[in-house]
Design a protein around this motif. Structure first.
Motif, PDB file in Angstrom:
ATOM      1  N   LEU A  32       0.842  -1.186   0.000  1.00  0.00           N
ATOM      2  CA  LEU A  32       0.000   0.000   0.000  1.00  0.00           C
ATOM      3  C   LEU A  32       0.879   1.238   0.000  1.00  0.00           C
ATOM      4  O   LEU A  32       1.693   1.426   0.911  1.00  0.00           O
ATOM      5  CB  LEU A  32      -0.905   0.007   1.237  1.00  0.00           C
ATOM      6  CG  LEU A  32      -1.783  -1.227   1.424  1.00  0.00           C
ATOM      7  CD1 LEU A  32      -2.482  -1.169   2.775  1.00  0.00           C
ATOM      8  CD2 LEU A  32      -2.781  -1.357   0.292  1.00  0.00           C
ATOM      9  N   ASP A  33       0.746   2.072  -1.037  1.00  0.00           N
ATOM     10  CA  ASP A  33       1.460   3.339  -1.093  1.00  0.00           C
ATOM     11  C   ASP A  33       0.484   4.510  -1.149  1.00  0.00           C
ATOM     12  O   ASP A  33       0.905   5.655  -1.193  1.00  0.00           O
ATOM     13  CB  ASP A  33       2.406   3.380  -2.306  1.00  0.00           C
ATOM     14  CG  ASP A  33       3.646   2.544  -2.078  1.00  0.00           C
ATOM     15  OD1 ASP A  33       4.255   2.673  -1.005  1.00  0.00           O
ATOM     16  OD2 ASP A  33       4.008   1.755  -2.967  1.00  0.00           O
ATOM     17  N   GLY A  34      -0.807   4.223  -1.135  1.00  0.00           N
ATOM     18  CA  GLY A  34      -1.834   5.263  -1.153  1.00  0.00           C
ATOM     19  C   GLY A  34      -2.460   5.431   0.217  1.00  0.00           C
ATOM     20  O   GLY A  34      -1.815   5.199   1.242  1.00  0.00           O
ATOM     21  N   ASN A  35      -3.734   5.823   0.220  1.00  0.00           N
ATOM     22  CA  ASN A  35      -4.465   6.072   1.463  1.00  0.00           C
ATOM     23  C   ASN A  35      -5.560   5.026   1.636  1.00  0.00           C
ATOM     24  O   ASN A  35      -6.295   4.738   0.684  1.00  0.00           O
ATOM     25  CB  ASN A  35      -5.101   7.462   1.444  1.00  0.00           C
ATOM     26  CG  ASN A  35      -4.072   8.551   1.303  1.00  0.00           C
ATOM     27  OD1 ASN A  35      -2.994   8.472   1.883  1.00  0.00           O
ATOM     28  ND2 ASN A  35      -4.387   9.579   0.531  1.00  0.00           N
ATOM     29  N   VAL A  36      -5.673   4.491   2.863  1.00  0.00           N
ATOM     30  CA  VAL A  36      -6.727   3.524   3.182  1.00  0.00           C
ATOM     31  C   VAL A  36      -7.387   3.962   4.475  1.00  0.00           C
ATOM     32  O   VAL A  36      -6.709   4.300   5.445  1.00  0.00           O
ATOM     33  CB  VAL A  36      -6.167   2.087   3.329  1.00  0.00           C
ATOM     34  CG1 VAL A  36      -7.274   1.129   3.714  1.00  0.00           C
ATOM     35  CG2 VAL A  36      -5.491   1.628   2.050  1.00  0.00           C
ATOM     36  N   ARG A  37      -8.721   3.963   4.480  1.00  0.00           N
ATOM     37  CA  ARG A  37      -9.495   4.273   5.680  1.00  0.00           C
ATOM     38  C   ARG A  37     -10.501   3.148   5.886  1.00  0.00           C
ATOM     39  O   ARG A  37     -11.252   2.834   4.966  1.00  0.00           O
ATOM     40  CB  ARG A  37     -10.230   5.600   5.526  1.00  0.00           C
ATOM     41  CG  ARG A  37     -11.106   5.971   6.712  1.00  0.00           C
ATOM     42  CD  ARG A  37     -11.794   7.309   6.544  1.00  0.00           C
ATOM     43  NE  ARG A  37     -10.843   8.404   6.442  1.00  0.00           N
ATOM     44  CZ  ARG A  37     -10.260   9.011   7.479  1.00  0.00           C
ATOM     45  NH1 ARG A  37     -10.518   8.604   8.709  1.00  0.00           N
ATOM     46  NH2 ARG A  37      -9.410  10.005   7.297  1.00  0.00           N
TER      47      ARG A  37
END
Length: 138
Positions: A32-37
């Motif tokens: 994961l190199d992005g955003n996770v919520r």
């Protein structure tokens, strides 16, 4: 310097600038190199949080390698490794935990389920002692 555990080939990748909200379930190894919520789960998988990632989620996996930012709990069946510039704000739990110098950790840490075997140093004894965090049954 810490030694990074060899991880299988990455089967899923979330690139920088991408965002996901909700529950992310995966098999194998995910980077994961992005955003996770939300929530990240895997039965048998490893999550790699890249340096530019921002994760606002609870993570339940076998292994976690953190080099980015995680805000939430991490529960790993095998191990958790945090490398600089990694930052973890939240509680973590795994049998093996490694936090390298330069990484940031702010939370509670639990090491449940770990069993360590020590060999006696006496040359006339081959007895081994097992130490575990589980109480003995009476």
């Amino acid at each position: 310097m810490g030694r990074k555990k060899k991880v299988g080939s990455i089967s899923t990748f979330l690139g920088y600038g991408s965002s996901i909200e909700g529950t992310l379930e995966f098999q194998g190894t995910i980077r994961l190199d992005g955003n996770v919520r939300g929530r990240i789960t895997s039965n048998g998988g490893t999550v790699i949080v890249g340096e530019k990632a921002v994760i606002n989620a609870d993570i339940i996996v076998d292994g976690a390698i953190i080099m980015g930012e995680v805000n939430g709990t991490i529960d790993a069946k095998d191990r958790i490794e945090v490398y600089p510039p990694g930052r973890v704000v939240g509680d973590i739990q795994a049998p093996m935990i490694s936090i390298d110098t330069g990484a940031v950790f702010n939370g509670n840490c639990g090491m449940k389920g770990q069993q360590t075997v020590f060999e006696k140093k006496s040359p006339d004894s081959s007895e081994k002692l097992a130490i575990t965090d589980e109480p003995k049954k009476k």
